[in-house]
Scaffold this motif. Structure first.
Motif, PDB file in Angstrom:
ATOM      1  N   UNK A  10       0.828  -1.207   0.000  1.00  0.00           N
ATOM      2  CA  UNK A  10       0.000   0.000   0.000  1.00  0.00           C
ATOM      3  C   UNK A  10       0.861   1.255   0.000  1.00  0.00           C
ATOM      4  N   UNK A  11       1.996   1.191   0.678  1.00  0.00           N
ATOM      5  CA  UNK A  11       2.905   2.334   0.697  1.00  0.00           C
ATOM      6  C   UNK A  11       3.512   2.573  -0.689  1.00  0.00           C
ATOM      7  N   UNK A  12       4.012   1.517  -1.323  1.00  0.00           N
ATOM      8  CA  UNK A  12       4.653   1.650  -2.628  1.00  0.00           C
ATOM      9  C   UNK A  12       3.650   2.013  -3.724  1.00  0.00           C
ATOM     10  N   UNK A  13       2.397   1.632  -3.547  1.00  0.00           N
ATOM     11  CA  UNK A  13       1.376   1.933  -4.549  1.00  0.00           C
ATOM     12  C   UNK A  13       1.140   3.429  -4.688  1.00  0.00           C
ATOM     13  N   UNK A  14       1.516   4.195  -3.683  1.00  0.00           N
ATOM     14  CA  UNK A  14       1.388   5.653  -3.778  1.00  0.00           C
ATOM     15  C   UNK A  14       2.218   6.186  -4.944  1.00  0.00           C
ATOM     16  N   UNK A  15       3.279   5.485  -5.288  1.00  0.00           N
ATOM     17  CA  UNK A  15       4.118   5.909  -6.399  1.00  0.00           C
ATOM     18  C   UNK A  15       3.460   5.742  -7.755  1.00  0.00           C
ATOM     19  N   UNK A  16       2.331   5.050  -7.818  1.00  0.00           N
ATOM     20  CA  UNK A  16       1.608   4.840  -9.077  1.00  0.00           C
ATOM     21  C   UNK A  16       0.532   5.896  -9.318  1.00  0.00           C
ATOM     22  N   UNK A  17       0.461   6.894  -8.453  1.00  0.00           N
ATOM     23  CA  UNK A  17      -0.652   7.833  -8.517  1.00  0.00           C
ATOM     24  C   UNK A  17      -0.703   8.602  -9.833  1.00  0.00           C
ATOM     25  N   UNK A  18       0.440   9.084 -10.311  1.00  0.00           N
ATOM     26  CA  UNK A  18       0.437   9.846 -11.551  1.00  0.00           C
ATOM     27  C   UNK A  18      -0.035   8.992 -12.730  1.00  0.00           C
ATOM     28  N   UNK A  19       0.423   7.752 -12.765  1.00  0.00           N
ATOM     29  CA  UNK A  19      -0.001   6.837 -13.813  1.00  0.00           C
ATOM     30  C   UNK A  19      -1.501   6.574 -13.718  1.00  0.00           C
ATOM     31  N   UNK A  20      -1.987   6.433 -12.508  1.00  0.00           N
ATOM     32  CA  UNK A  20      -3.419   6.191 -12.286  1.00  0.00           C
ATOM     33  C   UNK A  20      -4.238   7.385 -12.762  1.00  0.00           C
ATOM     34  N   UNK A  21      -3.759   8.582 -12.492  1.00  0.00           N
ATOM     35  CA  UNK A  21      -4.454   9.797 -12.928  1.00  0.00           C
ATOM     36  C   UNK A  21      -4.544   9.840 -14.450  1.00  0.00           C
ATOM     37  N   UNK A  22      -3.457   9.503 -15.126  1.00  0.00           N
ATOM     38  CA  UNK A  22      -3.432   9.538 -16.589  1.00  0.00           C
ATOM     39  C   UNK A  22      -4.392   8.522 -17.200  1.00  0.00           C
ATOM     40  N   UNK A  23      -4.554   7.392 -16.539  1.00  0.00           N
ATOM     41  CA  UNK A  23      -5.457   6.365 -17.076  1.00  0.00           C
ATOM     42  C   UNK A  23      -6.926   6.746 -16.891  1.00  0.00           C
ATOM     43  N   UNK A  24      -7.197   7.592 -15.891  1.00  0.00           N
ATOM     44  CA  UNK A  24      -8.534   8.165 -15.706  1.00  0.00           C
ATOM     45  C   UNK A  24      -9.645   7.110 -15.689  1.00  0.00           C
ATOM     46  N   UNK A  25      -9.549   6.114 -14.821  1.00  0.00           N
ATOM     47  CA  UNK A  25     -10.546   5.031 -14.820  1.00  0.00           C
ATOM     48  C   UNK A  25     -11.855   5.434 -14.150  1.00  0.00           C
TER      49      UNK A  25
END
Length: 226
Positions: free
Chosen positions: A90-105
């Protein structure tokens, strides 16, 4: 001599016909085989539940660890629908936030915990839950249109429990995830029933799963996207 020549020519002609027949037979077989294979592939891929499920989850992103990564690794979902990797917490997943924003699910499914449980800290469950809350809060802020669903940590095999006793904390962790999801007002889905009904779906390590697990997993989540 003339008669002998006629016999020889007749024999050569017969051999030629036989050879042509053999070549024609080979051509028929080689033509039929690709045709049959193509037909089988079309039948098994065009209308399978896997394809329908992929379409159903086309606006979703699965955020998780190596267990989640199996969705794209086994080609059940496209890579753009899976944001996961080995060792992810859960801590490391914070690093995926920008990618998640770009995917806009429209939907985000979070499946983390198998690695959090093994984290070398005095209170790994507390540590994991605190980071899980931070992750959910960040998603709400950065991807506000997305509906969030927390998935339970999948159980491991009995043999794996002997080798790694820390996995015995999975039921307790799932109870805390369920409570956390309620407080954060996000959905929670328990996947353990799939394994209870299909214990043969474990991969060789007793932690990960065979390809057949993932369509069943998506079937259990259909209500979240329909």
């Amino acid at each position: 001599m003339k008669k002998m020549l006629e016999i020889m020519l007749t024999g050569i002609f017969a051999l030629s016909l036989a050879a042509c027949g053999e070549l024609n037979t080979d051509r028929v077989v080689s033509t039929d085989q690709p045709s049959t294979a193509g037909s089988t592939k079309e039948t098994t891929s065009a209308g399978t539940p896997k394809t329908k499920l992929a379409s159903l989850f086309r606006n979703s992103v699965f955020l998780g660890d190596s267990i989640t990564e199996g969705l794209s690794y086994h080609e059940v979902l496209a890579e753009e629908n899976v944001l996961a990797g080995a060792g992810k917490t859960a801590e490391f997943a914070m690093g995926d936030m920008e990618d998640l924003i770009q995917r806009n699910p429209k939907q985000i499914f979070i499946q983390l915990g198998s690695d959090d449980i093994l984290w070398p800290t005095e209170h790994p469950l507390d540590y994991a839950i605190n980071h899980y809350i931070s992750l959910i809060e960040a998603i709400k802020q950065k991807v506000p249109q997305a509906e969030i669903t927390v998935l339970s940590v999948t159980p491991v095999s009995e043999e794996t429990l002997v080798d790694e006793p820390r996995y015995r904390n999975i039921p307790d962790f799932n109870e805390r995830l369920k409570e956390m999801a309620a407080k954060e007002q996000v959905a929670f889905v328990d996947l353990s029933v799939i394994i209870a009904n299909h214990p043969d779906l474990y991969d060789t390590d007793g932690i990960h799963f065979k390809p057949e697990f993932y369509p069943l997993m998506l079937e259990a989540l259909k209500d979240q996207v329909e």
